[in-house]
Design an enzyme around this catalytic site. Structure first.
Site, PDB file in Angstrom:
ATOM      1  N   CYS A  46     -25.321   1.973 -14.760  1.00 32.89           N
ATOM      2  CA  CYS A  46     -24.403   3.096 -14.564  1.00 32.89           C
ATOM      3  C   CYS A  46     -25.120   4.422 -14.800  1.00 32.89           C
ATOM      4  O   CYS A  46     -25.640   4.681 -15.892  1.00 32.89           O
ATOM      5  CB  CYS A  46     -23.215   2.966 -15.517  1.00 32.89           C
ATOM      6  SG  CYS A  46     -22.102   4.397 -15.480  1.00 32.89           S
ATOM      7  N   TYR A  82      -5.921   6.748   4.355  1.00 34.23           N
ATOM      8  CA  TYR A  82      -6.130   5.750   3.310  1.00 34.23           C
ATOM      9  C   TYR A  82      -5.396   4.454   3.645  1.00 34.23           C
ATOM     10  O   TYR A  82      -5.970   3.360   3.588  1.00 34.23           O
ATOM     11  CB  TYR A  82      -5.665   6.263   1.941  1.00 34.23           C
ATOM     12  CG  TYR A  82      -5.560   5.122   0.963  1.00 34.23           C
ATOM     13  CD1 TYR A  82      -6.702   4.626   0.339  1.00 34.23           C
ATOM     14  CD2 TYR A  82      -4.339   4.475   0.722  1.00 34.23           C
ATOM     15  CE1 TYR A  82      -6.643   3.527  -0.503  1.00 34.23           C
ATOM     16  CE2 TYR A  82      -4.270   3.380  -0.113  1.00 34.23           C
ATOM     17  CZ  TYR A  82      -5.421   2.914  -0.733  1.00 34.23           C
ATOM     18  OH  TYR A  82      -5.351   1.812  -1.540  1.00 34.23           O
ATOM     19  N   GLU A 136       0.828  -1.207   0.000  1.00 32.63           N
ATOM     20  CA  GLU A 136       0.000   0.000   0.000  1.00 32.63           C
ATOM     21  C   GLU A 136       0.864   1.261   0.000  1.00 32.63           C
ATOM     22  O   GLU A 136       0.534   2.250  -0.665  1.00 32.63           O
ATOM     23  CB  GLU A 136      -0.950   0.000   1.198  1.00 32.63           C
ATOM     24  CG  GLU A 136      -2.079  -1.010   1.096  1.00 32.63           C
ATOM     25  CD  GLU A 136      -2.988  -0.755  -0.099  1.00 32.63           C
ATOM     26  OE1 GLU A 136      -3.053   0.381  -0.588  1.00 32.63           O
ATOM     27  OE2 GLU A 136      -3.621  -1.727  -0.553  1.00 32.63           O
ATOM     28  N   CYS A 140     -17.734  -3.207 -18.797  1.00 33.80           N
ATOM     29  CA  CYS A 140     -18.088  -2.893 -17.412  1.00 33.80           C
ATOM     30  C   CYS A 140     -19.216  -3.793 -16.913  1.00 33.80           C
ATOM     31  O   CYS A 140     -20.263  -3.905 -17.566  1.00 33.80           O
ATOM     32  CB  CYS A 140     -18.498  -1.423 -17.296  1.00 33.80           C
ATOM     33  SG  CYS A 140     -18.934  -0.949 -15.605  1.00 33.80           S
ATOM     34  N   CYS A 187     -16.274   1.010 -21.399  1.00 37.40           N
ATOM     35  CA  CYS A 187     -17.624   0.814 -20.871  1.00 37.40           C
ATOM     36  C   CYS A 187     -18.249  -0.513 -21.305  1.00 37.40           C
ATOM     37  O   CYS A 187     -19.026  -1.111 -20.560  1.00 37.40           O
ATOM     38  CB  CYS A 187     -18.511   1.989 -21.285  1.00 37.40           C
ATOM     39  SG  CYS A 187     -17.976   3.570 -20.569  1.00 37.40           S
ATOM     40  N   ASP A 235      -9.666   5.515  -2.983  1.00 35.40           N
ATOM     41  CA  ASP A 235      -8.562   6.114  -3.728  1.00 35.40           C
ATOM     42  C   ASP A 235      -9.135   6.805  -4.963  1.00 35.40           C
ATOM     43  O   ASP A 235     -10.360   6.913  -5.128  1.00 35.40           O
ATOM     44  CB  ASP A 235      -7.506   5.061  -4.101  1.00 35.40           C
ATOM     45  CG  ASP A 235      -7.984   4.067  -5.149  1.00 35.40           C
ATOM     46  OD1 ASP A 235      -9.193   4.078  -5.509  1.00 35.40           O
ATOM     47  OD2 ASP A 235      -7.158   3.265  -5.631  1.00 35.40           O
TER      48      ASP A 235
END
Length: 289
Positions: free
Chosen positions: A205, A118, A35, A199, A196, A136
């Site tokens: 969406c 975070y 991380e 997706c 897209c 994030d």
């Protein structure tokens, strides 16, 4: 607010990248190292160095026994080397105060040196499966589009962003869901050329249903590198990483022609603790003189 958990989790199970810090055998320490390294640095650059670090320093105490200079040298070209010092300081605290075990509680993680909001939530979620929002840039973009119907997320708001994601998290497999949101933003719902058609939540969406409006918020700053203090700092550190002992200033002076910028950058490295000056006026990585 909703984003179908089953669709997203099924998609993630089928398409997720096989990254070493996602594997069941990865320790919480390995997750913490990943991380820190992944902040503002692509996966492809992080993975080989992460593997080297976990081989060399498999536990916090192993890293704590190294000098800060050794850690900065091993950081190599990942960029933003202050992260290496923060990780070293966190390793010392974990070794000394937590019996060499990375804590699993967000508040305890936040108390470690150099661990921000975070990173604390990411470690709690991805190392221990805790249900806590992990936000994030990729997650913010997915939520902005798929949930709010906007072209992009705009300026961050910690309170709003955490609330948005917390509402979306399922009661079970919340940590995997968070990883799936990140993966969707990193691979499919990208900033410039979203894929897209690939997706898993295309049908619901909000951005698609709104006609894919362009982002109309404040312009985002474009980060340049050439000629910046960041580049000069990196060049100065390259010299010290390439030596085994302190060097004289004339050797550092060779890396950049603008003396004012060069000296300013050297001073900032000294202030940040990334470089130390000896009694003889030489320069070295921290703890290496």
């Amino acid at each position: 607010m909703s984003l179908d958990a089953d669709l997203l989790l099924d998609w993630f199970a089928d398409t997720a990248r096989d990254l070493p810090w996602r594997r069941p055998e990865c320790t919480a320490w390995g997750v913490l190292v990943s991380e820190i390294m992944l902040q503002q640095t692509p996966v492809a650059r992080v993975e080989p160095i992460w593997r080297e670090w976990l081989t060399r320093w498999p536990t916090p105490s192993a890293m704590a026994a190294a000098t800060p200079g050794e850690v900065v040298r091993a950081w190599g070209k990942l960029g933003y080397p202050r992260r290496a010092l923060r990780l070293h300081a966190a390793a010392q605290a974990i070794a000394e105060e937590h019996d060499d075990v990375v804590p699993d509680d967000v508040d305890v993680l936040l108390a470690l040196p150099g661990i921000g909001a975070y990173t604390a939530r990411a470690v709690a979620a991805f190392a221990y499966g805790r249900r806590c929002p992990v936000v994030d840039t990729n997650v913010r973009r997915v939520v902005a589009r798929a949930v709010h119907g906007a072209g992009d997320a705009g300026p961050p708001s910690t309170t709003r962003d955490l609330r948005d994601v917390d509402v979306l998290l399922p009661e079970e497999r919340a940590a995997t869901y968070s990883a799936a949101l990140m993966e969707l933003g990193a691979l499919v719902c990208t900033a410039r050329a979203p894929k897209c058609a690939a997706c898993p939540v295309l049908a619901t969406c909000a951005w698609q249903l709104n006609g894919r409006p362009a982002y109309a918020g404040p312009a985002k700053a474009v980060q340049r590198f050439a000629g910046t203090d960041r580049q000069v700092r990196g060049l100065l550190l390259d010299v010290l990483r390439g030596t085994t002992g302190p060097v004289a200033k004339p050797r550092l002076d060779l890396v950049w022609s603008d003396a004012g910028q060069r000296d300013r950058c050297l001073h900032s490295l000294l202030v940040d603790g990334l470089v130390e000056q000896t009694a003889e006026g030489l320069f070295a990585l921290p703890g290496e003189h």
